[in-house]
Enzyme design. Structure first.
Site, PDB file in Angstrom:
ATOM      1  N   ASP A 123      34.782  -8.411 -38.791  1.00  0.00           N
ATOM      2  CA  ASP A 123      35.438  -9.645 -39.093  1.00  0.00           C
ATOM      3  C   ASP A 123      34.930 -10.130 -40.566  1.00  0.00           C
ATOM      4  O   ASP A 123      33.917  -9.862 -40.767  1.00  0.00           O
ATOM      5  CB  ASP A 123      34.875 -10.656 -37.999  1.00  0.00           C
ATOM      6  CG  ASP A 123      35.241 -10.424 -36.476  1.00  0.00           C
ATOM      7  OD1 ASP A 123      36.424 -10.032 -36.342  1.00  0.00           O
ATOM      8  OD2 ASP A 123      34.270 -10.545 -35.557  1.00  0.00           O
ATOM      9  N   ARG A 209      46.961 -14.268 -32.730  1.00  0.00           N
ATOM     10  CA  ARG A 209      45.837 -14.886 -32.573  1.00  0.00           C
ATOM     11  C   ARG A 209      45.631 -16.264 -33.645  1.00  0.00           C
ATOM     12  O   ARG A 209      44.831 -16.264 -34.450  1.00  0.00           O
ATOM     13  CB  ARG A 209      44.550 -14.053 -32.692  1.00  0.00           C
ATOM     14  CG  ARG A 209      44.614 -12.765 -31.867  1.00  0.00           C
ATOM     15  CD  ARG A 209      43.457 -12.324 -31.807  1.00  0.00           C
ATOM     16  NE  ARG A 209      43.303 -11.094 -31.030  1.00  0.00           N
ATOM     17  CZ  ARG A 209      42.385 -10.151 -31.184  1.00  0.00           C
ATOM     18  NH1 ARG A 209      41.542  -9.975 -32.006  1.00  0.00           N
ATOM     19  NH2 ARG A 209      42.308  -9.137 -30.207  1.00  0.00           N
TER      20      ARG A 209
END
Ligand SMILES: *[C@@H]1O[C@H](CO)[C@@H](O)[C@H](O)[C@H]1NC(C)=O
Ligand SMILES: *[C@@H]1O[C@H](CO)[C@@H](O)[C@H](O)[C@H]1NC(C)=O
Length: 317
Positions: A123, A209
């Site tokens: 991430d 998302r």
């Protein structure tokens, strides 16, 4: 009576009827608002200035105020301690191939930085079991919707009971997975946590998302959604989201409550603009309790406002 009339006018201004002039921004550009309120990071000292992975890594071990001057690349995933501010100097500071990991910490501010591409499979910003985080005026992206969906993970994810987060004035673009809040249908202990405010952000060419929220409470206002091919705000597993005064253009399932999870989430949408391929599918209506005050700009102006006043080089250090 007059107050009620004023409120009615303010609501009308959020619809397409009265677009504010392009530069008319009502929201302050240098203010922490929302569930992340009270985050002070490393405080107000002048801090340490860094310009390489090694100096940055050393500074992260002490926390406090860290100023990043220029572009730093390939640091991998670095751990951020409690009571830290990471601030970009000027208008072109930031990272590539670098991710930040906040685990079991509290009180972190990240502002005025570009993050270009996460480390492989990682991430860019990953928050676990942590509270009080403010991400502001950043530009977070990778290479676009190319290569494998899982080559990189999320742009800004929060999980494992993280809480009290604000994401403001940030440009998210050109990536597969945007912002995952709550990582698993099985993590039932996230219920009652994961409070997050998103305002004055843009999401452009991000697959999905935007955010996806399981169990938590999200408030998404005055943001610009453009050309996101799969889905936008995804409320799952009993999460509650309030989605207001955003402009969704070419974002299928701009707001959806029955996608990809064992249980639906709740959503309330008001004063948004939907155009092009944008649709909504709200099967359960409901919103989180918003106990703070905030200034939303009207949907018809937010794309211009965020383009001009969001991202790096607006609030500088
Ligand atoms: C962070 O700062 C607060 C307030 O000064 C302090 O109580 C706390 O111990 C600090 N946390 C860490 C991990 O340094
Ligand atoms: C919504 O945003 C799109 C993309 O920026 C823009 O083209 C469109 O004009 C905006 N809609 C309104 C009503 O302002």
């Amino acid at each position: 009576m007059q107050l009620i009339n004023l409120a009615a006018i303010a609501l009308t201004a959020g619809s397409t009827a009265f677009a504010a002039p392009l530069n008319a921004r009502a929201a302050a550009v240098d203010q922490l608002v929302g569930f992340g309120a009270g985050t002070t990071g490393g405080g107000s000292g002048s801090g340490t200035t860094v310009n390489s992975c090694s100096t940055f890594e050393a500074a992260l071990k002490n926390g406090g105020v860290i100023k990043v001057n220029g572009k730093i690349s390939g640091c991998g995933i670095l751990k951020v301690l409690s009571n830290t501010s990471i601030l970009g100097v000027g208008s072109s500071s930031g990272f590539s191939g670098t991710g930040l990991r906040l685990k079991d910490v509290s009180n972190v501010i990240i502002r005025n930085l570009e993050f270009n591409t996460a480390p492989s499979k990682g991430d860019i910003i990953d928050i676990e079991s942590s509270t009080k985080v403010w991400l502001d005026h950043c530009d977070i992206h990778s290479k676009g919707l190319v290569g494998g969906k899982d080559d990189y993970d999320g742009l800004f994810d929060a999980k494992h009971g993280s809480d009290f987060i604000t994401v403001s004035w940030t440009k998210f673009h050109d990536h597969w997975k945007g912002s995952l809040i709550g990582h698993s249908d099985k993590q039932t202990s996230d219920a009652g946590k994961l409070h997050i405010t998103y305002h004055h952000n843009s999401f452009i060419n991000v697959n999905s998302r935007l955010p996806s929220v399981r169990f938590g409470a999200a408030h998404v206002y005055s943001s610009c959604y453009q050309n996101n091919p799969t889905s936008g705000v995804n409320s799952r597993m009993g999460a509650k989201v309030l989605v207001e005064q955003n402009n969704f253009s070419n974002t299928p399932l701009s707001v959806v409550t029955d996608l990809d999870s064992a249980e639906e989430g709740f959503a309330t949408e008001r004063n948004n603009i939907f155009s092009g391929t944008s649709t909504t599918r709200i099967t359960k209506t409901g919103a989180p309790t918003i106990s703070y005050s905030y200034t939303a700009d009207p949907a018809a102006s937010v794309c211009d406002i965020v383009a001009k006043s969001g991202g790096v080089g607006v609030v500088t250090f």
